[in-house]
Scaffold this motif. Structure first.
Motif, PDB file in Angstrom:
ATOM      1  N   PHE A 239      39.515  32.668  45.010  1.00 28.76           N
ATOM      2  CA  PHE A 239      39.953  33.967  45.506  1.00 28.76           C
ATOM      3  C   PHE A 239      39.280  34.378  46.811  1.00 28.76           C
ATOM      4  O   PHE A 239      39.558  35.448  47.332  1.00 28.76           O
ATOM      5  CB  PHE A 239      39.700  35.033  44.437  1.00 28.76           C
ATOM      6  CG  PHE A 239      40.546  34.848  43.211  1.00 28.76           C
ATOM      7  CD1 PHE A 239      41.806  35.401  43.133  1.00 28.76           C
ATOM      8  CD2 PHE A 239      40.088  34.074  42.152  1.00 28.76           C
ATOM      9  CE1 PHE A 239      42.596  35.214  42.013  1.00 28.76           C
ATOM     10  CE2 PHE A 239      40.874  33.885  41.029  1.00 28.76           C
ATOM     11  CZ  PHE A 239      42.129  34.459  40.960  1.00 28.76           C
ATOM     12  N   GLY A 240      38.379  33.556  47.336  1.00 29.79           N
ATOM     13  CA  GLY A 240      37.754  33.905  48.604  1.00 29.79           C
ATOM     14  C   GLY A 240      36.620  32.964  48.947  1.00 29.79           C
ATOM     15  O   GLY A 240      36.116  32.213  48.098  1.00 29.79           O
ATOM     16  N   ASP A 241      36.226  33.004  50.225  1.00 29.52           N
ATOM     17  CA  ASP A 241      35.167  32.129  50.715  1.00 29.52           C
ATOM     18  C   ASP A 241      33.776  32.681  50.447  1.00 29.52           C
ATOM     19  O   ASP A 241      32.791  31.954  50.561  1.00 29.52           O
ATOM     20  CB  ASP A 241      35.332  31.906  52.221  1.00 29.52           C
ATOM     21  CG  ASP A 241      36.637  31.202  52.552  1.00 29.52           C
ATOM     22  OD1 ASP A 241      37.112  30.419  51.703  1.00 29.52           O
ATOM     23  OD2 ASP A 241      37.182  31.435  53.646  1.00 29.52           O
ATOM     24  N   VAL A 242      33.696  33.967  50.127  1.00 29.07           N
ATOM     25  CA  VAL A 242      32.413  34.598  49.816  1.00 29.07           C
ATOM     26  C   VAL A 242      32.380  34.881  48.322  1.00 29.07           C
ATOM     27  O   VAL A 242      33.318  35.465  47.771  1.00 29.07           O
ATOM     28  CB  VAL A 242      32.227  35.906  50.616  1.00 29.07           C
ATOM     29  CG1 VAL A 242      30.923  36.597  50.226  1.00 29.07           C
ATOM     30  CG2 VAL A 242      32.253  35.630  52.116  1.00 29.07           C
ATOM     31  N   ILE A 243      31.299  34.457  47.672  1.00 28.46           N
ATOM     32  CA  ILE A 243      31.161  34.650  46.227  1.00 28.46           C
ATOM     33  C   ILE A 243      30.112  35.731  45.981  1.00 28.46           C
ATOM     34  O   ILE A 243      28.973  35.635  46.453  1.00 28.46           O
ATOM     35  CB  ILE A 243      30.745  33.353  45.524  1.00 28.46           C
ATOM     36  CG1 ILE A 243      31.709  32.229  45.868  1.00 28.46           C
ATOM     37  CG2 ILE A 243      30.689  33.579  44.012  1.00 28.46           C
ATOM     38  CD1 ILE A 243      33.149  32.497  45.500  1.00 28.46           C
ATOM     39  N   LEU A 244      30.504  36.757  45.253  1.00 24.29           N
ATOM     40  CA  LEU A 244      29.584  37.815  44.837  1.00 24.29           C
ATOM     41  C   LEU A 244      29.183  37.557  43.389  1.00 24.29           C
ATOM     42  O   LEU A 244      30.041  37.393  42.524  1.00 24.29           O
ATOM     43  CB  LEU A 244      30.243  39.186  44.961  1.00 24.29           C
ATOM     44  CG  LEU A 244      30.822  39.559  46.332  1.00 24.29           C
ATOM     45  CD1 LEU A 244      31.432  40.954  46.279  1.00 24.29           C
ATOM     46  CD2 LEU A 244      29.766  39.460  47.419  1.00 24.29           C
ATOM     47  N   THR A 245      27.893  37.535  43.147  1.00 19.78           N
ATOM     48  CA  THR A 245      27.363  37.324  41.805  1.00 19.78           C
ATOM     49  C   THR A 245      26.655  38.584  41.348  1.00 19.78           C
ATOM     50  O   THR A 245      25.824  39.139  42.078  1.00 19.78           O
ATOM     51  CB  THR A 245      26.381  36.142  41.764  1.00 19.78           C
ATOM     52  OG1 THR A 245      27.033  34.970  42.279  1.00 19.78           O
ATOM     53  CG2 THR A 245      25.897  35.870  40.350  1.00 19.78           C
ATOM     54  N   VAL A 246      26.987  39.062  40.152  1.00 24.09           N
ATOM     55  CA  VAL A 246      26.384  40.294  39.629  1.00 24.09           C
ATOM     56  C   VAL A 246      25.900  40.059  38.202  1.00 24.09           C
ATOM     57  O   VAL A 246      26.442  39.223  37.476  1.00 24.09           O
ATOM     58  CB  VAL A 246      27.383  41.476  39.639  1.00 24.09           C
ATOM     59  CG1 VAL A 246      27.769  41.856  41.060  1.00 24.09           C
ATOM     60  CG2 VAL A 246      28.622  41.151  38.826  1.00 24.09           C
ATOM     61  N   GLU A 247      24.876  40.806  37.828  1.00 21.58           N
ATOM     62  CA  GLU A 247      24.402  40.839  36.449  1.00 21.58           C
ATOM     63  C   GLU A 247      24.918  42.145  35.839  1.00 21.58           C
ATOM     64  O   GLU A 247      24.558  43.235  36.294  1.00 21.58           O
ATOM     65  CB  GLU A 247      22.875  40.789  36.395  1.00 21.58           C
ATOM     66  CG  GLU A 247      22.273  39.529  37.009  1.00 21.58           C
ATOM     67  CD  GLU A 247      22.645  38.279  36.233  1.00 21.58           C
ATOM     68  OE1 GLU A 247      22.678  38.352  34.989  1.00 21.58           O
ATOM     69  OE2 GLU A 247      22.902  37.237  36.871  1.00 21.58           O
ATOM     70  N   VAL A 248      25.768  42.038  34.838  1.00 18.80           N
ATOM     71  CA  VAL A 248      26.466  43.197  34.291  1.00 18.80           C
ATOM     72  C   VAL A 248      26.016  43.459  32.856  1.00 18.80           C
ATOM     73  O   VAL A 248      26.230  42.621  31.977  1.00 18.80           O
ATOM     74  CB  VAL A 248      27.995  42.993  34.320  1.00 18.80           C
ATOM     75  CG1 VAL A 248      28.708  44.214  33.751  1.00 18.80           C
ATOM     76  CG2 VAL A 248      28.472  42.713  35.737  1.00 18.80           C
ATOM     77  N   PRO A 249      25.417  44.619  32.580  1.00 22.05           N
ATOM     78  CA  PRO A 249      25.123  44.977  31.187  1.00 22.05           C
ATOM     79  C   PRO A 249      26.419  45.088  30.392  1.00 22.05           C
ATOM     80  O   PRO A 249      27.443  45.568  30.899  1.00 22.05           O
ATOM     81  CB  PRO A 249      24.429  46.341  31.318  1.00 22.05           C
ATOM     82  CG  PRO A 249      23.936  46.403  32.730  1.00 22.05           C
ATOM     83  CD  PRO A 249      24.934  45.634  33.535  1.00 22.05           C
TER      84      PRO A 249
END
Length: 284
Positions: A239-249
């Motif tokens: 879905f894109g060239d930039v990957i966002l990684t998050v820690e989600v409670p």
């Protein structure tokens, strides 16, 4: 006594932990924590369960039935049968539908989730974002275009889509209350309460996000009040060239692929409440 008196850890703020911007939340909501807390970055560090007002009490019989079922597939069947009967989903005429006059049947929770999966800026997306605003007090930041001014045409168009999506339905927002509560029930059975989920999102333009601080590799972003992520990094790459990684409670997860068979299709999708997140940014 303020909410901060009860939860000083969550309300602590300094230059590195800005509060949720005032325009991103409402002063009231329909859950056990105010939006200024649950949308803050410190909530991610010290989460606590979120409960929608009255849902557990009103639907106690459903959760008793779920407790008695051991297999997730069996619980999903119990849940869907309960929704069909309780909200009379097989009687569209109760919500004003008239087959002789034609027209569109009112939406229900499955059709709304499917509509979101196809296009988060659709009428179904407006319904879901409006439901989040009503229940959790987090205001939408984007729907087809930025929503910054409640008096602007873009915001009025979002409200029109939300109203159209709710018209002629069987208490659609109450259906979504149960979807969230059932999601939390299943997560509590399958996942440690104090362990966040690592989720990913592929994007092409970082300029579309509101950045509140941080740096290029680890920005602090104000996300839309409802967002799609995936549990598989390789799917985010699509879905894109930039990957966002998050820690989600887990209390911030509204629904996920596999919770309701056929609702969210593929991509290991998770619907996640918004607010301020510290995000790790990487490129392919």
């Amino acid at each position: 006594m303020s909410a901060c008196d009860n939860s000083p850890t969550l309300c602590r703020a300094n230059n590195k932990t800005p509060a949720l911007p005032r325009e991103a939340y409402l002063p009231i909501n329909r859950c056990n924590l105010p939006a200024v807390i649950l949308g803050s970055p410190t909530y991610r560090d010290a989460p606590m369960p979120l409960k929608l007002d009255g849902v557990a009490e009103l639907h106690a019989d459903l959760f008793r039935r779920l407790d008695a079922a051991q297999a997730p597939a069996q619980r999903a069947e119990i849940f869907q049968d309960y929704m069909t009967v309780h909200f009379r989903l097989e009687q569209p005429e109760d919500a004003g539908y008239n087959a002789t006059r034609g027209g569109r049947r009112g939406a229900h929770y499955i059709s709304v989730l499917r509509g979101w999966s196809i296009n988060a800026d659709s009428r179904e997306g407006a319904v879901l974002k409006g439901w989040v605003e009503s229940r959790f007090g987090l205001t939408p930041r984007f729907h087809g275009e930025p929503l910054r001014d409640p008096s602007a045409p873009a915001y009025r168009h979002y409200l029109e889509m939300r109203a159209a999506g709710l018209y002629g339905t069987h208490a659609l927002e109450a259906q979504l209350d149960l979807v969230y509560s059932y999601c939390q029930y299943e997560l509590a059975r399958a996942w440690p309460a104090d362990a966040p989920l690592t989720l990913y999102r592929g994007v092409n333009r970082m300029d579309d996000f509101e950045q509140l601080g941080g740096d290029a590799r680890r920005p602090r972003l104000l996300l839309n009040n409802l967002n799609s992520f995936t549990g598989q990094r390789e799917r985010a790459d699509e879905f894109g060239d930039v990957i966002l990684t998050v820690e989600v409670p887990t209390p911030l997860i509204v629904c996920y692929c596999g919770l309701l068979p056929g609702a969210l299709r593929g991509e290991d999708e998770y619907l996640v409440l918004g607010g301020v997140y510290d995000v790790t940014r990487s490129t392919l």
